[in-house]
Design a protein around this motif. Sequence first.
Motif, PDB file in Angstrom:
ATOM      1  N   GLN A 136       0.817  -1.218   0.000  1.00 30.53           N
ATOM      2  CA  GLN A 136       0.000   0.000   0.000  1.00 30.53           C
ATOM      3  C   GLN A 136       0.847   1.263   0.000  1.00 30.53           C
ATOM      4  O   GLN A 136       0.571   2.185  -0.797  1.00 30.53           O
ATOM      5  N   PRO A 137       1.889   1.354   0.839  1.00 30.66           N
ATOM      6  CA  PRO A 137       2.712   2.578   0.785  1.00 30.66           C
ATOM      7  C   PRO A 137       3.338   2.820  -0.586  1.00 30.66           C
ATOM      8  O   PRO A 137       3.406   3.966  -1.035  1.00 30.66           O
ATOM      9  N   ALA A 189       2.174   1.730  -3.590  1.00 30.13           N
ATOM     10  CA  ALA A 189       1.109   2.108  -4.523  1.00 30.13           C
ATOM     11  C   ALA A 189       0.681   3.558  -4.303  1.00 30.13           C
ATOM     12  O   ALA A 189       0.481   4.319  -5.262  1.00 30.13           O
ATOM     13  N   ASP A 190       0.561   3.966  -3.049  1.00 26.88           N
ATOM     14  CA  ASP A 190       0.143   5.349  -2.747  1.00 26.88           C
ATOM     15  C   ASP A 190       1.229   6.348  -3.152  1.00 26.88           C
ATOM     16  O   ASP A 190       0.916   7.451  -3.627  1.00 26.88           O
ATOM     17  N   ALA A 205       1.069   6.818  -6.917  1.00 28.12           N
ATOM     18  CA  ALA A 205      -0.095   7.634  -7.290  1.00 28.12           C
ATOM     19  C   ALA A 205       0.119   9.096  -6.925  1.00 28.12           C
ATOM     20  O   ALA A 205      -0.243  10.010  -7.690  1.00 28.12           O
ATOM     21  N   ALA A 206       0.706   9.351  -5.737  1.00 25.86           N
ATOM     22  CA  ALA A 206       0.933  10.731  -5.305  1.00 25.86           C
ATOM     23  C   ALA A 206       1.895  11.449  -6.245  1.00 25.86           C
ATOM     24  O   ALA A 206       1.671  12.602  -6.632  1.00 25.86           O
ATOM     25  N   ARG A 237       0.188  12.302  -9.557  1.00 25.08           N
ATOM     26  CA  ARG A 237      -0.745  13.427  -9.510  1.00 25.08           C
ATOM     27  C   ARG A 237      -0.001  14.761  -9.409  1.00 25.08           C
ATOM     28  O   ARG A 237      -0.467  15.773  -9.938  1.00 25.08           O
ATOM     29  N   LEU A 246      -2.420  -0.763  -6.975  1.00 26.57           N
ATOM     30  CA  LEU A 246      -2.501   0.571  -7.567  1.00 26.57           C
ATOM     31  C   LEU A 246      -3.776   0.709  -8.398  1.00 26.57           C
ATOM     32  O   LEU A 246      -4.478   1.733  -8.311  1.00 26.57           O
ATOM     33  N   ARG A 298      -6.756   0.922  -5.810  1.00 28.30           N
ATOM     34  CA  ARG A 298      -6.845   2.121  -4.979  1.00 28.30           C
ATOM     35  C   ARG A 298      -6.817   3.411  -5.798  1.00 28.30           C
ATOM     36  O   ARG A 298      -7.365   4.428  -5.383  1.00 28.30           O
ATOM     37  N   HIS A 299      -6.156   3.359  -6.966  1.00 30.07           N
ATOM     38  CA  HIS A 299      -6.001   4.578  -7.772  1.00 30.07           C
ATOM     39  C   HIS A 299      -6.281   4.251  -9.241  1.00 30.07           C
ATOM     40  O   HIS A 299      -5.376   4.274 -10.084  1.00 30.07           O
ATOM     41  N   SER A 354       7.016  13.157   2.966  1.00 34.04           N
ATOM     42  CA  SER A 354       6.175  12.569   1.924  1.00 34.04           C
ATOM     43  C   SER A 354       5.892  13.580   0.836  1.00 34.04           C
ATOM     44  O   SER A 354       5.982  14.784   1.033  1.00 34.04           O
ATOM     45  N   LEU A 370       3.040  14.162  -0.395  1.00 34.87           N
ATOM     46  CA  LEU A 370       1.815  14.896  -0.078  1.00 34.87           C
ATOM     47  C   LEU A 370       2.113  16.101   0.809  1.00 34.87           C
ATOM     48  O   LEU A 370       1.575  17.187   0.622  1.00 34.87           O
TER      49      LEU A 370
END
Length: 789
Positions: A600-601, A603-604, A607-608, A611, A634, A637-638, A780, A782
């Motif tokens: 999950q980390p 994949a996120d 995606a981050a 974007r 991925l 979740r995205h 991060s 984000l």
Amino acid sequence: MPYTVAVRELCEFTAKQGDLDLRFTPAPTAQEGIAGHALVYERRGPSYRRELTLSGEFGELRVRGRADGFDPDRRRLEEIKTFRGSLDRQRPTHRRLHWAQAKVYAWLLCQAETLPDIEVALVYLDLGSQEETLLTERCSAEELRAHFESLCERFLAWAVLELAHRQQRDAALQALRFPFGDFRVGQRPLAEAVYRAAATGRCLLAQAPTGIGKTMGTIFPLLKAAPGQRIDKIFFLAAKTSGRQTALDAVERLVERRIERDDASKPSVPLRVLELVARDKSCEHPDKACNGESCPLAKGFYDRLPAARSAALQVDRAAGSDAGVALTRTAVREAALAHEVCPYYLSQELARWADVVVGDYNYYFDHGALLYGLTQVNQWRIGLLVDEAHNLVERGRKMFSATLSPERLFQARRSSGATASPLVRKALDKVRRGWRAIDKAQAEPYAAYEAFPEALLSALQHSIGVVSEHLPAHPDEIDPALLDFHFETLHVTRAVESFGPHSLVDVQKPAGFGAKPGPSVICIRNIVPAPFLKPRLAAAHTSTLFSATLQPQAFHADLLGLPENHVSIEVPSPFDASQLQVHVASHISTRYQHRRASLQPIADLIAAQYRVAPGNYLAFLSSYDYLEQVAELLAERHPDVPQWRQSRRMSEGEQRQFLDRFTDEGRGVGFAVLGGAFAEGVDLPGRRLIGAFLSTLGLPQVNAVNEQIRARMDRLFGAGYDYTYLYPGLQKVVQAAGRVIRTTEDRGVVHLIDDRFARAEVQRLLPAWWAQNHRGTPTSLLSRKQERE
């Protein structure tokens, strides 16, 4: 200046006739041949003279070679040949070639020592029985002179054209100019180092960043140095098709460049450039055997070869010269089919007459390598260029390792040969019993041994002798299963002959032990290819091994067998640190036991980043399973992030489709395996690729085999973990990350996803020009985006 030719080359050029015939004939290994010659020498008297260096001239032709032996008491010149099986099955073309060589040596000796006549002998030693068969012919010096001159006359017309070609080639190379306005940053120091290495006859280890034009930066200076250093051939060797194509493109750009920019009437550089292609990609009749009775392109091959050779090289005999020619796969095929000869074997013949040969590593470094063999026979002065040389460590290990697979034995025992011949069946059963005895004695799933098991080796040697007798006796009965196992055993016994600290013997039992005869896999595993590669490098007048990842240099010098007087250069990067953002995700572990928690980390994070900066990215994972898990998550979740994936055993067409997704206007993430087809040799400049995610350190798996390698490396070099795991792993990472920045105009980002990337010993192995970026920063994407907003 005379044209120099080896006796063997002269005779092969003029005396070979008839069909190409590659039906199996049991050939001794090099060591067996040497031992056979020594045995014959021991049987001769004290006055016997062995290995005589002889030479002679005819017009502009200088012929040289080394005769096996001369018995002055009998006034007999001997040409010694070792063999297995029945001499009655020797093909007439081979016998004619042997007589031609022996008579040339006999004339050279008569001329050197003013002998009126001499006895010429072919000595055939049967390695099985150690019995000699002697074929003799008493010849006058005048007869031998006529024979010698007839061969020379047939070769001389070609030699004159070759001399003219070389003079034109060297004159053009001396005037050769760099095909671009100027060198790229970093390209000039690389080119200067290659030129100096050629001028001093040294080996160069050159680390140069991806994207500076290493191929052109090595080929151009070596071509410039060739005339002054009297270099006969340049061999450009690469591990992958993409590297070979880049070399062909670079040479094409050079030879099409006019010598004088302001005079378009000047001819292009008369350079013959040959592309060597694997047999399975060249064969026109894969369903047929390589002999005149089966394949139409083997029928009369040597009779039609001269015309095919001249056509391929575009030799203009009327003008007494020739132009440069690109002997690509397509060009050679067209010339071959026009003259009804085999394209693959025509290309091998053309290697003798090419100026630049582009091919895979195996054509020079492997056992029985074509280019190395020709270099030794003809005593060529060669310049060697080894592309992406970090790959040569692993490729070298594979070349000099040998494996006995249980499935091959299983199939051989069921083959038609084993069914028809009780002797073959009995020999294979003996191998099976020896194999089973090892399995029975070994309780562990894996074990390493200090030497190859004697009982099994004896059984294999017996099998080789029996099968070597059987196969030539049935030349028209194709028995692939028996042949495959026979070649496997030959490879293993050859590896046993050269066994030493550079290799280990190991036995691995698969799951379901006992299901089939000989269920374990027995391997002579080479882990230090240096003893095998070193003499190949020493045979070159100059060699340059180059790559973007040759750190540490001592690691490569140790494993590749570089000469003690080799020189090294590390070319500074032309790229500015501001071009590449390097982030370390030190809060994520990609260790095997943490894989599930990392999905999950990762994949996120992907995606981050997408974007924040939509575009094309490559995400590298350590395995196909890990790749699929991250990609699936991925997508779940995205779903707004486009993606495509590398799959197992992709064809060349599928690989092209994968790369075609990376366009200037494209957006998405391509998932690939680290160390695979897309991790190096891929050029995606500009907006075609703006970032990469490295979700692994690339470390080889910790298993029983690698732990044995680690222990041996520790014993040999005192750095077992680094040599086995750390250095090979980080090479893959740097190579993959190097796909992002290809020009001085590129901008991009690399995410190193694992907490170990923050360690000092790992940081030291990353490119120095990355140093000013965000290494070790756990912030991060984000949070940075929020700070900017």
